[in-house]
Structures are given as C-alpha cells and as structure tokens.
Enzyme design. Structure first.
Site, PDB file in Angstrom:
ATOM      1  N   HIS A 179       0.852  -1.198   0.000  1.00 45.23           N
ATOM      2  CA  HIS A 179       0.000   0.000   0.000  1.00 45.23           C
ATOM      3  C   HIS A 179       0.877   1.234   0.000  1.00 45.23           C
ATOM      4  O   HIS A 179       1.834   1.313   0.767  1.00 45.23           O
ATOM      5  CB  HIS A 179      -0.909   0.015   1.238  1.00 45.23           C
ATOM      6  CG  HIS A 179      -2.067  -0.924   1.151  1.00 45.23           C
ATOM      7  ND1 HIS A 179      -3.153  -0.852   2.014  1.00 45.23           N
ATOM      8  CD2 HIS A 179      -2.325  -1.965   0.313  1.00 45.23           C
ATOM      9  CE1 HIS A 179      -4.027  -1.791   1.703  1.00 45.23           C
ATOM     10  NE2 HIS A 179      -3.552  -2.473   0.675  1.00 45.23           N
ATOM     11  N   TYR A 236      -8.848   5.396   7.985  1.00 42.56           N
ATOM     12  CA  TYR A 236      -8.927   5.770   9.399  1.00 42.56           C
ATOM     13  C   TYR A 236      -9.946   6.905   9.485  1.00 42.56           C
ATOM     14  O   TYR A 236      -9.748   7.950   8.868  1.00 42.56           O
ATOM     15  CB  TYR A 236      -7.568   6.253   9.908  1.00 42.56           C
ATOM     16  CG  TYR A 236      -6.553   5.161  10.151  1.00 42.56           C
ATOM     17  CD1 TYR A 236      -5.812   4.625   9.098  1.00 42.56           C
ATOM     18  CD2 TYR A 236      -6.324   4.679  11.432  1.00 42.56           C
ATOM     19  CE1 TYR A 236      -4.879   3.633   9.317  1.00 42.56           C
ATOM     20  CE2 TYR A 236      -5.393   3.672  11.668  1.00 42.56           C
ATOM     21  CZ  TYR A 236      -4.675   3.154  10.606  1.00 42.56           C
ATOM     22  OH  TYR A 236      -3.747   2.162  10.843  1.00 42.56           O
ATOM     23  N   PRO A 269      -3.448  -0.257  19.057  1.00 48.84           N
ATOM     24  CA  PRO A 269      -3.246  -0.672  17.653  1.00 48.84           C
ATOM     25  C   PRO A 269      -3.417   0.428  16.612  1.00 48.84           C
ATOM     26  O   PRO A 269      -3.167   0.179  15.438  1.00 48.84           O
ATOM     27  CB  PRO A 269      -4.320  -1.752  17.483  1.00 48.84           C
ATOM     28  CG  PRO A 269      -5.361  -1.425  18.494  1.00 48.84           C
ATOM     29  CD  PRO A 269      -4.634  -0.828  19.660  1.00 48.84           C
ATOM     30  N   LYS A 303       1.776  -0.503  15.196  1.00 50.97           N
ATOM     31  CA  LYS A 303       3.185  -0.613  15.578  1.00 50.97           C
ATOM     32  C   LYS A 303       3.549  -1.869  16.345  1.00 50.97           C
ATOM     33  O   LYS A 303       4.730  -2.199  16.452  1.00 50.97           O
ATOM     34  CB  LYS A 303       3.591   0.616  16.415  1.00 50.97           C
ATOM     35  CG  LYS A 303       3.664   1.876  15.603  1.00 50.97           C
ATOM     36  CD  LYS A 303       4.792   1.825  14.604  1.00 50.97           C
ATOM     37  CE  LYS A 303       4.737   2.965  13.634  1.00 50.97           C
ATOM     38  NZ  LYS A 303       5.078   2.527  12.270  1.00 50.97           N
ATOM     39  N   TYR A 347       4.364   6.232  10.366  1.00 51.68           N
ATOM     40  CA  TYR A 347       3.512   5.084  10.039  1.00 51.68           C
ATOM     41  C   TYR A 347       4.278   4.078   9.182  1.00 51.68           C
ATOM     42  O   TYR A 347       4.281   2.884   9.454  1.00 51.68           O
ATOM     43  CB  TYR A 347       2.245   5.533   9.311  1.00 51.68           C
ATOM     44  CG  TYR A 347       1.147   4.488   9.242  1.00 51.68           C
ATOM     45  CD1 TYR A 347      -0.028   4.613   9.977  1.00 51.68           C
ATOM     46  CD2 TYR A 347       1.297   3.369   8.437  1.00 51.68           C
ATOM     47  CE1 TYR A 347      -1.030   3.656   9.916  1.00 51.68           C
ATOM     48  CE2 TYR A 347       0.299   2.396   8.366  1.00 51.68           C
ATOM     49  CZ  TYR A 347      -0.857   2.546   9.115  1.00 51.68           C
ATOM     50  OH  TYR A 347      -1.850   1.588   9.041  1.00 51.68           O
TER      51      TYR A 347
HETATM   52  C1  PHB Z   1      -5.387  -4.622  11.030  1.00 53.09           C
HETATM   53  O1  PHB Z   1      -5.330  -4.836   9.808  1.00 53.09           O
HETATM   54  O2  PHB Z   1      -5.792  -5.471  11.831  1.00 53.09           O
HETATM   55  C2  PHB Z   1      -4.956  -3.285  11.541  1.00 53.09           C
HETATM   56  C3  PHB Z   1      -4.496  -2.345  10.660  1.00 53.09           C
HETATM   57  C4  PHB Z   1      -4.096  -1.093  11.118  1.00 53.09           C
HETATM   58  C5  PHB Z   1      -4.175  -0.806  12.458  1.00 53.09           C
HETATM   59  C6  PHB Z   1      -4.619  -1.769  13.350  1.00 53.09           C
HETATM   60  C7  PHB Z   1      -5.015  -3.014  12.886  1.00 53.09           C
HETATM   61  O3  PHB Z   1      -3.804   0.410  12.897  1.00 53.09           O
END
Ligand code: PHB
Ligand code: APR
Length: 391
Positions: free
Chosen positions: A72, A201, A294, A298, A384
């Site tokens: 990505h 997000y 999460p 990280k 990130y």
């Molecule tokens: C996930 O794909 O489970 C995932 C992705 C990004 C995050 C947390 C979990 O910030």
C-alpha cells in the site's frame, strides 16, 4: 538440557529471534505455553512497515509475503464531509504492506521447523533463574508433564504481557509507564471483498472506525466502543450500520459493502513501557517490554525491530565476547519504543472521540492540518511507514 539462548515465547518476537540467531549459527530452544495451532491461529494486526518487510526479505522470509501480501502506498484519513489520501511513498519514500501477523507467524514457524528448531509447545510453570550470573537457566513443565531444567548463556523474554520475564526484573531495577484509554475496539473479520483499496482511518462524532483488510476476499474492520463493551450488544447488522455511518457510506460515491462476519472481539487499548529491557542475562523483546494501542499499527513492527537489534548483540556477545551491543541494547531499543509509543498515542488521541466538544474541535483542526499540510502529512507518513531499524 543446555542451549546458548533460551527463548520464552513463540510469538513473532521469539520465532524471529530464533531465526536470526540460527543464521549466525547460534543455537536456541523456544518454549511456548500454547499449542502451535493456537499461536498460528491468533487473529492480530496486519500492517508491516517497509523496514520489517526488508528484514524479512533479507533473512529469506519474504516470498509468501510478496506473493500474498499487498503493498500500500498510504492510507485515507476521513471525517464527516472530508476524505484525504496520504501517499507515504511521495511523502516519506516508503510504503507499507498488508499481511496478517498470523501469516508472518506461520511463515516463521514453518522456516524454524524446516531448520530443525527445537520447540517445546504446551509448556507450563515456566520460571527463570540466576539471571545475574553467567549461567542463567529456565525451568518448566513439558506438555507431557515432565519437569525440565534448560541451562543457557542468555535468556530472551519474548513472552508477551503475561509471561514470567517482565516480573523477573526486580522492582528496584525497573520503571514502568502505563496509560489506559477510555475506549476499546470492536474488531470484526468478514468474508467480503474490501470496500477500499487502502486503509481508511475515520474520525466521527459517534467514535473512531477503521477499514482494513486481509486479502481480496477478507475484510478486517474496527469500531470504537466503550471499555469492556459487551459483544452481545452488537449484532452483525448494528455493526455494519455503525461502520457505514462512521466510514461515510454514500458520501462522494463511496459505498461500504457488508458481508458475513466470521469473527468479532473487543480489544482493550493501552500503552505500556517497561525499562530497562535487560536484566543481567535476561533480554526482553516485543510485548514483554512494551504495549502500544493498535491505532498506529506498531505492535508487530516494534517486536521485529527489537529482535533485529537483539540478534546481532547476542551474536557479538556469544561469538566474540564483545558486550558493547548487548550493553547498549536496552537504550537503543527504547529510543524506538518511545517513538512508536508516542506515535500510537498521537494517532489514538487524534482519532478517538472522548465526548468532550473542545477535544472534538482540536481533533478536527489537527486532522485538517495533517491532511492539508505537507509537513503534517510527512510527519504521519514517516512514523507510520516506519523509521529505519536501529535509528
Ligand atoms: C489490522 O489490519 O488489523 C490493523 C491495521 C491497522 C491498524 C490496526 C489493525 O492500525
Ligand atoms: N511460557 C512460555 N510461553 C509463554 C509464557 C510462558 N510462561 N507466557 C506467555 N507465553 C507466550 C504466549 O503464549 C505468546 O505466544 O509468549 C508469546 C508472546 O507472543 P506475543 O504476545 O505475540 O508477543 P510478541 O512476540 O512480542 O509479538 C508482539 O504480538 O500481540 C501482538 O500486538 C502485538 O503485534 C504485537 C506482537
């Protein structure tokens, strides 16, 4: 029994450490409480930093990731009426990969098995001893109920937040920092094609939402809920309805396609750091020493960065009797731990609603800055996508 490095925990940290050490010809034995099937079936996060992918490639663990994972360029940030794409490659020169931690753990397990790694799954009563001598040892009960003593030169505590290693560092020596957030995540796995090409997000007055994925046919989505929320309160329809509202279904032609939910759980949100990450001949890595919420993706990447520092440190110590890297391990690892702890706290507090209207205004202003200013967007992108290991 005797080995050079006794590794407690067969999660990503323990397995990757045993792999990196074996490439240097260093023996290890891995002890794990759970069964291999359980460890490899655990649903966890799925975003790999570019430095994690480069490391896995370099040690021969990148093939399936490259075949089945998805690269990505960035993420979408959205809030009511607005949607912005942050291109990490343009902003920071690095991409990320979507590849489940479950798959990483399977690849590691397979590679270790092929290399003849000595494993003890299903162990209990694990305890560490004589950590301040040069003859530390671990005692445990095998799955067959046999009491075992494992002598080693070094013990690696990769046993997560509930293992014995964290508690083995005396209170007089350790310092801990903890922050618990006043919300949790309701996470679902669904057998439906993702409704987005890259992660979304979303900030919304009802609470945060995240649209992630596992493959072209499996989506992974999260909703901000109250701490300890009762999952029974969330029948599938309510989950999809709330995801649609928070992710902006129907806005700028974007639609969320629901599908059969195959797994749902509520995850607590907290930050935790323990210092130092070494006590005598015990070295901690991964969740044993630190936990991040999460939101910044990280957790896994930090575990990888820890062992990427620990393996060469132990190699120099055991092969050249040079302890410089081992003596610096804790301070070096903690620099990245605090950077990632800050970034995860920053993403979490920017995107989760607290119910305070003043906070909401501050959050929206920050989101507009991050999405609208190159400096703001680059800051997020750099953190990130991940800073180089050992920074
Ligand atoms: C996930 O794909 O489970 C995932 C992705 C990004 C995050 C947390 C979990 O910030
Ligand atoms: N004896 C042996 N093994 C143990 C013991 C014990 N007493 N206690 C815990 N373990 C095992 C756990 O069963 C688990 O499999 O240690 C392992 C720790 O693995 P993880 O929790 O996956 O931690 P880590 O390898 O550090 O990976 C961190 O995992 O939790 C995610 O978000 C986190 O992505 C991050 C990653």
């Amino acid at each position: 029994m005797r080995t050079e490095v006794a590794i407690i925990g067969a999660g990503p940290a323990g397995l990757l450490l045993s792999h990196l050490l074996s490439l240097e010809g260093i023996d290890s034995v891995v002890l794990e409480t759970r069964t291999r099937e359980y460890v490899e079936a655990r649903i966890r996060a799925g975003i790999l930093e570019s430095s994690t992918v480069e490391l896995l490639d370099a040690v021969g663990l990148g093939d399936r990731l490259r075949e089945e994972g998805d690269e990505h360029r960035g993420i979408y940030l959205r809030w009511p009426g607005e949607r912005h794409h942050l291109d990490f490659v343009d902003l920071a020169g690095r991409s990320v990969w979507v590849y489940g931690q479950t798959e990483v753990t399977k690849d590691l397990g397979r590679a270790r098995e092929e290399a003849g790694q000595e494993f003890y799954y299903g162990v209990s009563d694990t305890a560490v001893h004589d950590l301040t001598t040069d003859r530390p040892y671990v005692t445990f009960r095998s799955a067959e109920g046999e009491e075992v003593r494992l002598d080693a030169d070094v013990i690696a505590g990769c046993d997560g937040s509930f293992g014995p290693s964290r508690g083995a560092v005396p209170d007089a020596v350790k310092r801990t920092w903890e922050r618990t957030y006043p919300y949790s995540w309701l996470g679902i796995l669904a057998d439906v094609a993702p409704s987005t090409d890259e992660l979304i997000y979303a900030w919304h007055p009802n609470g945060f939402a995240l649209h992630s994925m596992r493959s072209e046919t499996v989506s992974r989505l999260y909703l901000q809920v109250a701490p300890g929320e009762d999952i029974a309160e969330w029948p599938d329809d309510r989950i999809w309805d709330e995801l649609a509202v928070r992710l902006g279904h129907g806005q700028d032609g974007w639609e969320l396609t629901p599908g059969p939910i195959t797994d749902k759980s509520v995850l607590p949100m907290r930050s935790y750091v323990m210092e130092p990450m070494r006590y005598g001949r015990l070295f901690l890595a991964g969740d044993a020493a630190h936990i991040v919420p999460p939101t910044g993706a990280k957790g896994l990447n930090l575990a990888v960065a820890d062992v990427a520092l620990l393996a060469p440190a132990l190699t120099a110590m055991l092969r050249k009797n040079n302890t410089a890297l081992a003596d610096a391990y804790s301070d070096t690892a903690l620099r990245r731990v605090w950077r990632c702890t800050h970034f995860s706290w920053w993403m979490t507090t920017m995107l989760h609603t607290s119910g305070d209207p003043f906070d909401a205004r501050l959050q929206l202003s920050q989101l507009r800055w991050v999405a609208g200013s190159e400096a703001g967007a680059t800051g997020l992108a750099e953190n990130y996508a991940g800073l180089p290991i050992g920074m």
